[in-house]
Motif scaffolding. Structure first.
Motif, mmCIF file in Angstrom:
data_model
loop_
_atom_site.group_PDB
_atom_site.id
_atom_site.type_symbol
_atom_site.label_atom_id
_atom_site.label_comp_id
_atom_site.label_asym_id
_atom_site.label_seq_id
_atom_site.Cartn_x
_atom_site.Cartn_y
_atom_site.Cartn_z
ATOM 1 N N LYS A 25 0.817 -1.222 0.000
ATOM 2 C CA LYS A 25 0.000 0.000 0.000
ATOM 3 C C LYS A 25 0.848 1.269 0.000
ATOM 4 C CE LYS A 25 -0.587 -0.030 5.067
ATOM 5 N NZ LYS A 25 -1.572 -0.051 6.167
ATOM 6 N N TYR A 26 2.134 1.128 0.366
ATOM 7 C CA TYR A 26 3.009 2.290 0.394
ATOM 8 C C TYR A 26 3.933 2.369 -0.815
ATOM 9 C CZ TYR A 26 1.590 2.664 5.291
ATOM 10 O OH TYR A 26 0.856 2.790 6.447
ATOM 11 N N PHE A 27 3.809 1.431 -1.755
ATOM 12 C CA PHE A 27 4.751 1.390 -2.873
ATOM 13 C C PHE A 27 4.032 1.471 -4.204
ATOM 14 C CE2 PHE A 27 7.595 -1.000 -5.850
ATOM 15 C CZ PHE A 27 8.582 -0.030 -5.886
ATOM 16 N N GLU A 28 4.517 2.358 -5.070
ATOM 17 C CA GLU A 28 3.933 2.540 -6.399
ATOM 18 C C GLU A 28 4.985 2.232 -7.460
ATOM 19 O OE1 GLU A 28 1.957 6.042 -9.195
ATOM 20 O OE2 GLU A 28 2.435 6.447 -7.088
ATOM 21 N N PRO A 29 4.918 1.040 -8.106
ATOM 22 C CA PRO A 29 5.888 0.721 -9.160
ATOM 23 C C PRO A 29 5.715 1.654 -10.357
ATOM 24 C CG PRO A 29 4.691 -1.239 -8.433
ATOM 25 C CD PRO A 29 3.968 -0.058 -7.876
ATOM 26 N N LEU A 30 6.834 2.054 -10.943
ATOM 27 C CA LEU A 30 6.830 2.826 -12.185
ATOM 28 C C LEU A 30 7.629 2.020 -13.206
ATOM 29 C CD1 LEU A 30 7.477 6.417 -10.758
ATOM 30 C CD2 LEU A 30 5.306 5.429 -11.461
ATOM 31 N N GLY A 31 6.946 1.119 -13.897
ATOM 32 C CA GLY A 31 7.650 0.169 -14.745
ATOM 33 C C GLY A 31 8.161 -0.997 -13.925
ATOM 34 N N SER A 32 9.037 -1.780 -14.521
ATOM 35 C CA SER A 32 9.516 -3.002 -13.869
ATOM 36 C C SER A 32 10.756 -2.793 -13.016
ATOM 37 C CB SER A 32 9.824 -4.065 -14.933
ATOM 38 O OG SER A 32 10.871 -3.610 -15.794
ATOM 39 N N GLY A 91 10.342 2.582 -8.740
ATOM 40 C CA GLY A 91 9.049 2.985 -8.191
ATOM 41 C C GLY A 91 9.227 4.072 -7.155
ATOM 42 N N LYS A 92 8.105 4.537 -6.627
ATOM 43 C CA LYS A 92 8.133 5.577 -5.606
ATOM 44 C C LYS A 92 7.463 5.071 -4.333
ATOM 45 C CE LYS A 92 8.692 9.896 -8.133
ATOM 46 N NZ LYS A 92 9.707 10.514 -7.258
ATOM 47 N N VAL A 93 7.988 5.524 -3.192
ATOM 48 C CA VAL A 93 7.452 5.130 -1.890
ATOM 49 C C VAL A 93 6.625 6.294 -1.345
ATOM 50 C CG1 VAL A 93 7.985 4.272 0.413
ATOM 51 C CG2 VAL A 93 9.471 3.683 -1.510
ATOM 52 N N LYS A 94 5.432 5.981 -0.885
ATOM 53 C CA LYS A 94 4.496 7.004 -0.436
ATOM 54 C C LYS A 94 4.859 7.518 0.965
ATOM 55 C CE LYS A 94 0.858 4.913 -3.251
ATOM 56 N NZ LYS A 94 -0.451 4.232 -3.262
ATOM 57 N N LEU A 95 4.573 8.785 1.195
ATOM 58 C CA LEU A 95 4.950 9.428 2.463
ATOM 59 C C LEU A 95 4.180 8.889 3.657
ATOM 60 C CD1 LEU A 95 5.430 13.182 1.491
ATOM 61 C CD2 LEU A 95 7.013 11.266 1.289
ATOM 62 N N ALA A 96 3.057 8.221 3.400
ATOM 63 C CA ALA A 96 2.276 7.670 4.508
ATOM 64 C C ALA A 96 3.084 6.675 5.339
ATOM 65 C CB ALA A 96 1.015 6.997 3.972
ATOM 66 N N LEU A 97 4.102 6.077 4.752
ATOM 67 C CA LEU A 97 4.951 5.136 5.505
ATOM 68 C C LEU A 97 5.578 5.826 6.714
ATOM 69 C CD1 LEU A 97 7.336 2.476 4.105
ATOM 70 C CD2 LEU A 97 8.214 4.069 5.790
ATOM 71 N N LEU A 98 5.914 7.120 6.557
ATOM 72 C CA LEU A 98 6.594 7.846 7.631
ATOM 73 C C LEU A 98 5.729 8.014 8.873
ATOM 74 C CD1 LEU A 98 8.312 10.674 5.549
ATOM 75 C CD2 LEU A 98 9.450 8.732 6.640
ATOM 76 N N SER A 99 4.417 8.035 8.686
ATOM 77 C CA SER A 99 3.528 8.245 9.830
ATOM 78 C C SER A 99 2.929 6.943 10.358
ATOM 79 C CB SER A 99 2.401 9.210 9.440
ATOM 80 O OG SER A 99 1.696 8.732 8.313
ATOM 81 N N ASP A 100 3.347 5.818 9.798
ATOM 82 C CA ASP A 100 2.869 4.517 10.261
ATOM 83 C C ASP A 100 3.648 4.127 11.521
ATOM 84 O OD1 ASP A 100 2.285 1.793 10.680
ATOM 85 O OD2 ASP A 100 1.970 1.439 8.544
ATOM 86 N N SER A 101 2.958 3.981 12.630
ATOM 87 C CA SER A 101 3.623 3.702 13.914
ATOM 88 C C SER A 101 4.321 2.347 13.945
ATOM 89 C CB SER A 101 2.611 3.778 15.061
ATOM 90 O OG SER A 101 1.565 2.835 14.861
ATOM 91 N N ALA A 102 4.025 1.492 12.973
ATOM 92 C CA ALA A 102 4.689 0.183 12.913
ATOM 93 C C ALA A 102 6.143 0.312 12.472
ATOM 94 C CB ALA A 102 3.940 -0.746 11.961
ATOM 95 N N PHE A 103 6.476 1.456 11.884
ATOM 96 C CA PHE A 103 7.834 1.651 11.377
ATOM 97 C C PHE A 103 8.547 2.679 12.247
ATOM 98 C CE2 PHE A 103 5.395 0.065 7.832
ATOM 99 C CZ PHE A 103 6.237 -0.876 7.268
ATOM 100 N N LYS A 104 9.358 2.193 13.173
ATOM 101 C CA LYS A 104 10.108 3.070 14.082
ATOM 102 C C LYS A 104 11.583 3.069 13.684
ATOM 103 C CE LYS A 104 6.970 2.173 17.953
ATOM 104 N NZ LYS A 104 6.224 3.418 17.731
ATOM 105 N N ARG A 105 12.225 4.214 13.906
ATOM 106 C CA ARG A 105 13.634 4.350 13.539
ATOM 107 C C ARG A 105 14.491 3.364 14.330
ATOM 108 N NH1 ARG A 105 16.496 10.168 14.164
ATOM 109 N NH2 ARG A 105 14.784 10.824 12.794
ATOM 110 N N LYS A 106 15.161 2.453 13.635
ATOM 111 C CA LYS A 106 15.995 1.441 14.296
ATOM 112 C C LYS A 106 17.388 1.346 13.691
ATOM 113 C CE LYS A 106 14.500 -2.222 11.146
ATOM 114 N NZ LYS A 106 13.908 -3.547 10.958
ATOM 115 N N GLY A 107 17.528 1.789 12.441
ATOM 116 C CA GLY A 107 18.790 1.615 11.732
ATOM 117 C C GLY A 107 19.853 2.611 12.163
#
Length: 536
Positions: free
Chosen positions: A20-27, A30-46
């Motif tokens: 739901k956060y990824f939009e392929p542009l050809g094979s 692609g582009k990653v949607k900004l909504a990923l940044l506000s998803d609480s499941a993804f916390k800064r760990k790296g």
């Protein structure tokens, strides 16, 4: 190479990016949607690893190749990793330096497309920039209700090509109203909007920064911003897709974000904050290249990007080569080594653990390579031979292991900026000049001093400074090589990037619109009858 690339969905799965956060542009991208940044499941760990270098030659020292091969090397030893890289500018692609997607077995693919139009991000940024320029001239034509002073407009136009004929131009030559005025073009990588896209945290922050762009002053000397021309909405629309990071892959299928491409002189010279913020919850390690050498790209990362974003590097990789040391020593390898020592010292100033990557070129002698390693060891710094161009990930295995070990040994290093934002602009400039470049003093022209005072009076005195100087020397003179001391930094001018959030300080003779060489790479770039790009 194209035939061996993974489907882009497979690359996204390596980072576990939800569909739901990824939009392929050809094979292949692609582009990653900004909504990923506000998803609480993804916390800064790296952990963020910045890649910088000693003073480069005109051809570069393989910093991009090393950053890519380090990423591949980390994947090779079983780490979850992504590289965040800048988008190349068409000017250098068709100029002397060529493309900026790596080389050999350490490239970001599809490299030919990345080096050309890619997903149109540069064109969107240029369009937004030129929309604002057009609105300014339209405002002047239709009565100038804001009382703009045509002689003190500071917003240029932009194009993503080296074109020296556009450095100073006259516009409105057919106007019967106020006559023509002089302006200029800058290359798109030098546009303030490029810096804004690279530093914005989200769309709300992007809007705030675009609102804040200063385009000139009124006849009474009051600053005028883009918001005063109702320009922000149109620029936001043009940048709606460009603000999304691009996902691609390295030669061996390791994930790569390629997003934004600000100059390493006039701007801060690194990939977007958004791509780094996305990488940190998705991977164990994020490898981020900084523009030019540690006196420029790394200093700007710590003092501008880190202070604005809150992203703190866990380690730095300092790329060096035998050829760069030989050039810095006026042809004598041993005489050039103090340049390496100075760049090590610069990174020490920021408290960041540092590993030196010795990037091997085919003609390097074993004795010279060993001498570089010995020079580092004598100063207490680990080094590793990097052979990514010839060997890909396996060629950077030792470098990857040493970086991982350094971070494990010191997982939360006391990394800090050089100065406090509370210090006056002139004090910040002096500190960078003396503590980073090695200058003994700073000389401000009357013009520069007056502008810095004006910016402070307008309320911008607490911004970081972005010093624009030559990349070919630690000083402001490209012919002063090695690790010079006893010299004076000459500050000739200054400008305000209020939207990007820094004060640009011009030292020496800086050019914002390069020119093409007599024989450019345009003569060797083509496309065959089947549509395959050649020579990029």
């Amino acid at each position: 190479m194209q035939e061996t690339l993974l489907p882009i969905q497979a690359v996204a799965r390596k980072l576990e990016i939800p569909e739901k956060y990824f939009e392929p542009l050809g094979s292949q991208s692609g582009k990653v949607k900004l909504a990923l940044l506000s998803d609480s499941a993804f916390k800064r760990k790296g952990k963020l690893i910045i890649v910088t270098a000693t003073t480069p030659t005109a051809a570069g020292e393989g910093k991009t190749v090393t950053a890519i091969s380090l990423t591949q090397g980390l994947a090779h030893i079983g780490k979850k990793v992504v590289i965040t890289s800048r988008e190349p500018s068409l000017g250098p692609v068709f100029g002397i330096k060529g493309g900026a997607a790596g080389g050999g077995l350490s490239q970001i693919e599809p490299s030919a497309k990345i080096n050309l139009h890619f997903h149109g991000d540069f064109h969107a940024i240029a369009s937004a920039h030129n929309l604002l320029a057009a609105l300014i001239d339209a405002h002047l034509f239709h009565g100038n209700d804001l009382h703009l002073d045509p002689e003190r407009l500071t917003w240029p136009r932009t194009i993503d090509m080296n074109d020296r004929a556009l450095r100073r131009i006259a516009v409105s030559l057919d106007s019967k109203k106020d006559g023509h005025r002089h302006t200029s073009f800058v290359i798109t990588a030098a546009s303030e909007i490029m810096g804004i896209v690279a530093l914005a945290k989200d769309r709300r922050d992007l809007r705030r920064r675009l609102d804040s762009i200063l385009i000139g002053v009124t006849r009474g000397g009051k600053p005028v911003a883009a918001r005063d021309l109702s320009a922000t909405g149109g620029m936001m629309a043009l940048l709606a897709e460009a603000i999304l990071p691009n996902l691609v892959q390295t030669t061996d299928g390791t994930p790569a974000f390629v997003h934004a491409g600000p100059f390493g002189n006039i701007a801060h010279g690194t990939s977007s904050v958004i791509s780094q913020e996305m990488g940190l919850p998705l991977a164990d390690y994020v490898v981020n290249e900084c523009g030019f050498a540690s006196d420029l790209g790394a200093e700007k990362y710590f003092d501008i990007v880190m202070q604005q974003s809150g992203i703190t590097p866990a380690a730095a990789v300092l790329v060096t080569t035998v050829q760069s040391m030989r050039q810095q020593g006026h042809g004598e390898f041993e005489r050039g080594l103090p340049n390496l020592g100075k760049h090590i010292e610069i990174l020490q100033k920021f408290g960041v653990p540092t590993i030196v990557a010795i990037n091997r070129f085919p003609n390097d002698s074993t004795a010279d390579l060993n001498r570089l390693a010995e020079y580092c060891a004598d100063r207490g710094f680990a080094s590793a031979l990097s052979e990514g161009f010839a060997k890909g990930g396996p060629g950077a295995k030792e470098l990857a292991e040493r970086v991982v070990a350094a971070i494990a040994k010191n997982p939360a290093p006391p990394v800090h900026p050089l100065y406090s934002l509370e210090e006056p602009l002139t004090v910040k400039i002096r500190r960078v000049a003396q503590e980073i470049y090695g200058a003994s003093d700073v000389n401000f022209s009357e013009q520069a001093e007056a502008k810095l005072q004006q910016f402070t009076e307008w309320g911008y005195g607490k911004l970081p400074v972005c010093i624009a100087k030559t990349q070919y020397s630690l000083s402001d003179n490209p012919k002063r090589l090695g690790a010079p001391t006893g010299w004076t930094l000459n500050v000739t001018n200054s400008s305000l990037s209020a939207g990007a959030g820094f004060v640009v300080v011009i030292a020496g003779n800086m050019m914002l619109m390069p020119g093409l060489p007599k024989v450019s790479r345009a003569s060797s770039i083509d496309v065959d009858d089947s549509g395959v790009l050649i020579g990029v």
